[in-house]
Design a protein around this motif. Structure first.
Motif, mmCIF file in Angstrom:
data_model
loop_
_atom_site.group_PDB
_atom_site.id
_atom_site.type_symbol
_atom_site.label_atom_id
_atom_site.label_comp_id
_atom_site.label_asym_id
_atom_site.label_seq_id
_atom_site.Cartn_x
_atom_site.Cartn_y
_atom_site.Cartn_z
ATOM 1 N N SER A 1 0.860 -1.330 0.120
ATOM 2 C CA SER A 1 -0.138 0.000 0.260
ATOM 3 C C SER A 1 0.940 1.115 -0.298
ATOM 4 N N ASN A 2 0.365 2.244 -1.220
ATOM 5 C CA ASN A 2 1.890 3.550 -0.742
ATOM 6 C C ASN A 2 2.365 3.175 -1.743
ATOM 7 N N VAL A 3 2.553 2.501 -2.247
ATOM 8 C CA VAL A 3 4.167 1.752 -3.893
ATOM 9 C C VAL A 3 3.887 2.976 -4.298
ATOM 10 N N GLY A 4 2.712 3.699 -4.943
ATOM 11 C CA GLY A 4 2.914 4.156 -6.137
ATOM 12 C C GLY A 4 1.676 3.530 -6.943
ATOM 13 N N LYS A 5 0.995 2.973 -6.785
ATOM 14 C CA LYS A 5 0.185 1.544 -7.756
ATOM 15 C C LYS A 5 -0.824 2.691 -8.446
ATOM 16 N N SER A 6 -1.618 2.977 -8.239
ATOM 17 C CA SER A 6 -2.948 4.035 -8.750
ATOM 18 C C SER A 6 -1.897 4.944 -9.990
ATOM 19 N N SER A 7 -1.046 5.476 -9.551
ATOM 20 C CA SER A 7 -0.667 6.218 -9.715
ATOM 21 C C SER A 7 0.646 5.949 -11.599
ATOM 22 N N LEU A 8 1.158 4.843 -10.877
ATOM 23 C CA LEU A 8 1.639 4.174 -12.222
ATOM 24 C C LEU A 8 1.127 3.278 -13.404
ATOM 25 N N ARG B 1 -7.659 5.000 -8.729
ATOM 26 C CA ARG B 1 -7.739 5.776 -7.508
ATOM 27 C C ARG B 1 -6.188 5.972 -6.583
ATOM 28 N N VAL B 2 -5.784 7.626 -6.847
ATOM 29 C CA VAL B 2 -4.147 7.136 -5.766
ATOM 30 C C VAL B 2 -5.435 8.040 -4.593
ATOM 31 N N SER B 3 -5.131 6.910 -3.084
ATOM 32 C CA SER B 3 -5.580 7.250 -2.393
ATOM 33 C C SER B 3 -4.845 7.695 -1.392
ATOM 34 N N GLN B 4 -5.325 8.954 -0.134
ATOM 35 C CA GLN B 4 -4.840 9.416 0.141
ATOM 36 C C GLN B 4 -4.637 8.426 2.219
ATOM 37 N N THR C 1 9.015 2.117 -8.417
ATOM 38 C CA THR C 1 7.870 3.397 -8.297
ATOM 39 C C THR C 1 9.732 4.142 -7.410
ATOM 40 N N LYS C 2 8.934 5.303 -8.059
ATOM 41 C CA LYS C 2 9.277 6.768 -7.272
ATOM 42 C C LYS C 2 10.576 6.340 -7.830
ATOM 43 N N ILE C 3 11.074 6.366 -8.670
ATOM 44 C CA ILE C 3 12.731 5.928 -9.019
ATOM 45 C C ILE C 3 12.834 7.676 -9.187
ATOM 46 N N ASP C 4 12.032 8.440 -9.277
ATOM 47 C CA ASP C 4 12.688 10.413 -9.326
ATOM 48 C C ASP C 4 13.217 10.272 -7.962
ATOM 49 N N LYS C 5 12.575 10.117 -6.615
ATOM 50 C CA LYS C 5 13.332 10.409 -5.994
ATOM 51 C C LYS C 5 14.568 10.635 -5.216
ATOM 52 N N LEU C 6 15.337 9.405 -5.980
ATOM 53 C CA LEU C 6 16.666 8.749 -6.180
ATOM 54 C C LEU C 6 17.718 9.733 -6.892
ATOM 55 N N SER D 1 8.712 5.995 -12.424
ATOM 56 C CA SER D 1 8.685 6.962 -11.910
ATOM 57 C C SER D 1 6.784 7.713 -12.576
ATOM 58 N N ALA D 2 6.314 8.135 -12.153
ATOM 59 C CA ALA D 2 5.198 8.147 -12.342
ATOM 60 C C ALA D 2 4.837 9.973 -12.696
ATOM 61 N N VAL D 3 5.557 10.429 -11.890
ATOM 62 C CA VAL D 3 5.525 11.563 -11.941
ATOM 63 C C VAL D 3 6.566 12.498 -13.651
ATOM 64 N N THR D 4 7.627 11.657 -13.337
ATOM 65 C CA THR D 4 8.432 12.077 -14.995
ATOM 66 C C THR D 4 8.337 11.620 -15.931
HETATM 67 P P1 GDP Z 1 -1.308 3.246 -3.813
HETATM 68 O O1 GDP Z 1 -1.591 2.909 -2.730
HETATM 69 O O2 GDP Z 1 0.528 2.130 -4.198
HETATM 70 O O3 GDP Z 1 -1.943 3.064 -5.466
HETATM 71 O O4 GDP Z 1 0.164 4.400 -4.036
HETATM 72 P P2 GDP Z 1 -0.646 5.835 -4.863
HETATM 73 O O5 GDP Z 1 -0.579 5.957 -6.559
HETATM 74 O O6 GDP Z 1 -1.369 6.308 -3.733
HETATM 75 O O7 GDP Z 1 1.130 6.488 -4.016
HETATM 76 C C1 GDP Z 1 0.865 6.761 -2.930
HETATM 77 C C2 GDP Z 1 1.708 8.351 -2.864
HETATM 78 O O8 GDP Z 1 2.899 8.795 -3.488
HETATM 79 C C3 GDP Z 1 1.107 9.888 -3.259
HETATM 80 O O9 GDP Z 1 1.591 10.635 -2.584
HETATM 81 C C4 GDP Z 1 1.983 9.717 -4.824
HETATM 82 O O10 GDP Z 1 1.571 10.842 -5.381
HETATM 83 C C5 GDP Z 1 2.501 9.365 -4.878
HETATM 84 N N1 GDP Z 1 4.114 8.478 -5.402
HETATM 85 C C6 GDP Z 1 3.230 7.892 -6.203
HETATM 86 N N2 GDP Z 1 4.062 7.655 -7.126
HETATM 87 C C7 GDP Z 1 5.119 8.537 -7.411
HETATM 88 C C8 GDP Z 1 6.269 8.768 -8.627
HETATM 89 O O11 GDP Z 1 6.648 8.290 -9.562
HETATM 90 N N3 GDP Z 1 7.090 9.848 -7.868
HETATM 91 C C9 GDP Z 1 6.709 10.477 -6.951
HETATM 92 N N4 GDP Z 1 8.102 10.990 -6.283
HETATM 93 N N5 GDP Z 1 5.616 10.037 -6.013
HETATM 94 C C10 GDP Z 1 4.817 9.580 -6.433
#
Ligand code: GDP
Length: 202
Positions: free
Chosen positions: A39-46, A58-61, A149-154, A184-187
């Motif tokens: 959870s929170n790994v960035g699955k929805s965003s990806l 859904r990108v969950s809070q 995921t989130k490779i842009d953070k490194l 990275s879902a961001v870049t």
């Molecule tokens: P899920 O719970 O796995 O579906 O994760 P979410 O997609 O809801 O993302 C969890 C958090 O990580 C959110 O605050 C996103 O904005 C952030 N996030 C997701 N993907 C990326 C990424 O590729 N880069 C960065 N910097 N943040 C990301």
């Protein structure tokens, strides 16, 4: 990226079904690619970034809020399966068991399932819960592609280390595909590579 992959991901995509219990899992008519991760790994965003949608998944809070399996059809060609996130901190033991049981029900004998995209947070690496999830997939003999995921953070140096560490973490897992895709879902980094990988499976 091949023309086929481009076409596939540029085409229509729609929600097919959500399954919170075994009975609600739809029959498999098309090849499937499932996405799994903590959870929170960035699955929805990806998933949204892969499909160039803002909010299909859904990108969950609230980590762990989505506890059903969601099915999305990509054209008439492929179904993307969004497995519920695992390992969220607030989860009770029975909830973790419910996750396992639902995911097992889905994985068992799902011959249409071509691959699981197993998401690992690049900053955290393979955590004990990821290890458990991979063991479940090994036992179900489901091949999975490790995706950071989130490779842009490194930083560049941290990335190399993250890939090396991830490779170490996968070493004893028999069903892990021998390649790691950093995304990275961001870049948008790595997304074409992942699209190409998925398109080649159908
Ligand atoms: P899920 O719970 O796995 O579906 O994760 P979410 O997609 O809801 O993302 C969890 C958090 O990580 C959110 O605050 C996103 O904005 C952030 N996030 C997701 N993907 C990326 C990424 O590729 N880069 C960065 N910097 N943040 C990301």
């Amino acid at each position: 990226m091949s023309e086929d992959a481009q076409k596939l991901f540029a085409g229509p995509c729609g929600f097919v079904a959500g399954a919170a219990s075994r009975d609600a899992i739809p029959p498999a008519d098309l090849p499937e690619i499932a996405f799994a991760g903590r959870s929170n790994v960035g699955k929805s965003s990806l998933i949204n970034a892969l499909l160039r949608r803002k909010s299909l998944a859904r990108v969950s809070q609230t980590p762990g809020a989505t506890r059903q399996i969601n099915f999305f059809a990509l054209g008439e060609k492929l179904v993307l399966v969004d497995l519920p996130g695992y390992g969220f901190a607030q989860a009770s033991k029975s909830l973790a068991q419910a996750w396992q049981s639902l995911v097992f029900s889905y994985l068992r004998g799902r011959t249409s399932l071509k691959r699981v995209v197993l998401l690992i947070d690049a900053r955290r690496g393979v955590m004990p819960v990821d290890d458990e999830a991979m063991t479940i997939l090994d036992e179900a003999a489901v091949s999975y592609l490790p995706v950071l995921t989130k490779i842009d953070k490194l930083s560049a140096a941290e990335r190399d280390l993250a890939v090396l560490r991830c490779r170490d973490g996968l070493a004893r897992h028999i069903a892990a595909y021998p390649e790691i895709v950093a995304t990275s879902a961001v870049t948008g980094e790595g997304l074409d590579s992942l699209r190409g990988h998925i398109a080649a499976l159908i």
